[in-house]
Design a protein around this motif. Structure first.
Motif, short mmCIF file in Angstrom:
data_model
loop_
_atom_site.label_atom_id
_atom_site.label_comp_id
_atom_site.label_asym_id
_atom_site.label_seq_id
_atom_site.Cartn_x
_atom_site.Cartn_y
_atom_site.Cartn_z
N VAL A 1 0.70 -0.86 -0.33
CA VAL A 1 0.15 0.21 0.64
C VAL A 1 0.63 1.26 -0.24
CG1 VAL A 1 -2.10 1.05 1.15
CG2 VAL A 1 -1.94 -1.47 1.59
N GLY A 2 0.76 2.08 -1.38
CA GLY A 2 1.32 3.23 -1.29
C GLY A 2 3.08 2.81 -1.40
N CYS A 3 2.99 2.15 -2.87
CA CYS A 3 3.89 0.78 -3.46
C CYS A 3 4.92 2.05 -4.32
CB CYS A 3 3.72 0.10 -4.41
SG CYS A 3 2.54 0.83 -5.53
N GLY A 4 4.44 3.53 -4.37
CA GLY A 4 5.81 4.08 -4.72
C GLY A 4 6.15 3.20 -6.64
N PRO A 5 7.10 3.87 -6.57
CA PRO A 5 7.95 3.34 -7.91
C PRO A 5 8.11 1.68 -7.80
CG PRO A 5 9.26 4.65 -7.06
CD PRO A 5 8.35 4.63 -6.13
N GLY A 6 7.50 1.10 -7.00
CA GLY A 6 8.03 -0.04 -6.78
C GLY A 6 8.64 -0.48 -5.95
N THR A 7 9.69 0.23 -4.45
CA THR A 7 11.11 0.69 -4.32
C THR A 7 11.08 -1.10 -3.66
OG1 THR A 7 10.72 2.85 -3.63
CG2 THR A 7 11.91 1.29 -1.95
N ASP B 6 4.83 -15.06 -4.95
CA ASP B 6 4.08 -15.76 -5.49
C ASP B 6 3.58 -14.66 -6.81
OD1 ASP B 6 2.63 -17.70 -7.25
OD2 ASP B 6 0.46 -17.11 -6.39
N ARG B 7 2.77 -13.92 -5.95
CA ARG B 7 1.97 -12.14 -6.58
C ARG B 7 2.42 -11.06 -5.41
NH1 ARG B 7 -2.78 -12.10 -4.70
NH2 ARG B 7 -3.53 -14.11 -3.57
N VAL B 8 1.83 -10.29 -6.09
CA VAL B 8 2.41 -8.42 -5.46
C VAL B 8 1.11 -8.14 -5.77
CG1 VAL B 8 3.71 -6.19 -4.79
CG2 VAL B 8 4.88 -8.87 -5.25
N THR B 9 0.50 -6.98 -5.86
CA THR B 9 -0.49 -6.05 -6.02
C THR B 9 -0.11 -5.03 -5.62
OG1 THR B 9 -2.19 -7.71 -5.34
CG2 THR B 9 -2.99 -5.87 -5.33
N ALA B 10 0.38 -4.09 -6.23
CA ALA B 10 0.90 -2.86 -6.06
C ALA B 10 -0.62 -1.81 -5.87
CB ALA B 10 1.67 -1.90 -5.76
N SER C 297 -6.37 4.91 -4.14
CA SER C 297 -5.89 5.88 -2.19
C SER C 297 -6.06 4.78 -1.18
CB SER C 297 -6.28 6.84 -1.66
OG SER C 297 -7.40 7.19 -2.21
N TRP C 298 -5.66 5.52 0.17
CA TRP C 298 -5.94 4.97 0.75
C TRP C 298 -7.31 4.76 1.65
CZ3 TRP C 298 -3.09 1.67 4.80
CH2 TRP C 298 -2.22 1.82 4.70
N GLU C 299 -8.29 6.28 1.10
CA GLU C 299 -9.24 6.69 0.66
C GLU C 299 -10.59 5.46 0.21
OE1 GLU C 299 -7.40 9.32 2.95
OE2 GLU C 299 -7.61 8.38 0.56
N ALA D 287 -3.95 -10.76 1.20
CA ALA D 287 -2.86 -10.81 0.37
C ALA D 287 -2.27 -11.62 2.00
CB ALA D 287 -1.53 -9.77 0.44
N ASP D 288 -1.42 -12.76 2.36
CA ASP D 288 -0.58 -12.85 3.02
C ASP D 288 -0.30 -12.15 4.36
OD1 ASP D 288 -1.43 -15.98 2.39
OD2 ASP D 288 -0.49 -15.54 1.02
N ILE D 289 0.88 -10.90 3.45
CA ILE D 289 1.10 -10.42 4.02
C ILE D 289 1.46 -8.77 3.64
CG2 ILE D 289 3.78 -8.49 5.01
CD1 ILE D 289 4.70 -11.87 4.64
N ALA D 290 -0.11 -7.61 4.37
CA ALA D 290 0.03 -6.35 4.18
C ALA D 290 1.11 -5.63 4.37
CB ALA D 290 -1.53 -5.94 4.37
N ILE D 291 1.72 -4.70 3.35
CA ILE D 291 2.47 -3.89 4.33
C ILE D 291 2.24 -2.46 3.77
CG2 ILE D 291 4.93 -5.33 3.30
CD1 ILE D 291 5.67 -4.14 1.37
N ALA D 292 2.67 -1.73 4.44
CA ALA D 292 2.64 -0.26 4.07
C ALA D 292 3.84 0.18 4.68
CB ALA D 292 1.42 0.23 4.94
N SER D 293 4.65 0.81 3.58
CA SER D 293 5.91 1.23 4.12
C SER D 293 6.07 2.96 3.87
CB SER D 293 7.07 0.30 3.26
OG SER D 293 7.89 1.26 3.28
N ARG D 294 6.12 3.62 4.62
CA ARG D 294 6.36 4.97 4.86
C ARG D 294 5.52 5.65 3.81
NH1 ARG D 294 12.74 5.40 3.01
NH2 ARG D 294 11.51 4.03 0.95
#
Length: 276
Positions: free
Chosen positions: A70-76, A86-90, A119-121, A132-139
């Motif tokens: 969530v908030g993946c930017g340019p794929g950092t 297996d798969r990424v949803t960005a 967006s978040w909203e 997903a198995d893991i949800a991430i929100a990086s910065r």
């Protein structure tokens, strides 16, 4: 005499305190158009950031896992993650950031990344986003409604949720604000996230990720453009003062320009495992 309610931890509204703190911050929240304009330079600058290895080394990855970024930017993080799972949803609200991600994914031959412009909203379900198995929100936790953002992450991370949240004053430099004659108020940071999680019955783990105080730039112009991003509507006079400040922080100029930061960025890695 009327009875007054005693203030205890249980009746503190951490989301309201978060909103109040955001009103006092002296930096300008960036919108989608701001990030669209910065997409190309941001992608190039963060491509080899040491932050990537710090974050990824903490994730309990499995080749069968799915990731929601969530908030993946340019794929950092999405790009290196796609090699390991297996798969990424960005998802991101900046279309240009997603364009940069798509281009880099194509160059690397990665076909297991799905980009979603929202967006978040947004209503994630209507955009076809699944847990997903893991949800991430990086910065990416600079949101108006922190409580709702946490609830979304918790609902969409079926095994784990990982957040990296700012530790004040990261990612800002208070001395740069002082150098150009502006006051600095950092606004709320990770401690609000941690307290909100606790109030929701989520007992999260916390680890501090700190970057090196020395940062490299190809030129003074690149350093100046990176630092001016901290300020809203900076004037030519202020820009001159900012340049002088950066020149005062230079410690090496051999192959590249190296600045030493008195406040190296620090991020709180906040994570929890979902109960079975």
């Amino acid at each position: 005499m009327k009875n007054r309610q005693m203030t205890t931890y249980e009746n503190i509204d951490w989301n309201e305190l978060w909103r109040n703190g955001r009103k006092q911050k002296s930096w300008h929240s960036k919108g989608a158009e701001d990030w669209d304009r910065k997409a190309a330079s941001f992608s190039e600058r963060n491509n080899h950031s040491p932050y990537i290895a710090l974050f990824l080394s903490r994730l309990p990855l499995d080749p069968s896992f799915s990731i929601l970024d969530v908030g993946c930017g340019p794929g950092t993080l999405a790009l290196p993650l796609a090699v390991q799972v297996d798969r990424v949803t960005a998802i991101d609200y900046s279309e240009k950031m997603l364009d940069a991600l798509r281009q880099r994914a194509e160059e690397k031959g990665l076909t297991n990344i799905s980009c979603v412009h929202c967006s978040w909203e947004s209503d994630w379900q209507s955009h076809g986003i699944e847990p997903a198995d893991i949800a991430i929100a990086s910065r990416s936790m600079n949101v108006a409604d922190l409580s709702a953002a946490i609830d979304k992450l918790n609902a969409y991370g079926s095994r784990y949720v990982f957040i990296s949240d700012r530790i004040a004053p990261s990612p800002f430099d208070p001395e740069a604000f002082a150098a150009i004659g502006r006051d600095f108020n950092s606004g709320p940071d990770y401690i609000f996230t941690l307290n909100l999680l606790y109030s929701k019955g989520i007992h999260a783990n916390v680890e501090i990720l700190q970057l090196d105080p020395d940062i490299e730039f190809k030129s003074m112009e690149e350093a100046l453009q990176t630092y001016r991003w901290m300020f809203k509507e900076i004037t030519d006079t202020e820009l001159g003062k900012l340049k002088k400040y950066l020149e005062s922080r230079i410690i090496a100029t051999a192959d590249c320009l190296v600045l030493r930061r008195r406040y190296p960025p620090r991020w709180a890695m906040i994570w929890w495992k979902q109960e079975s």
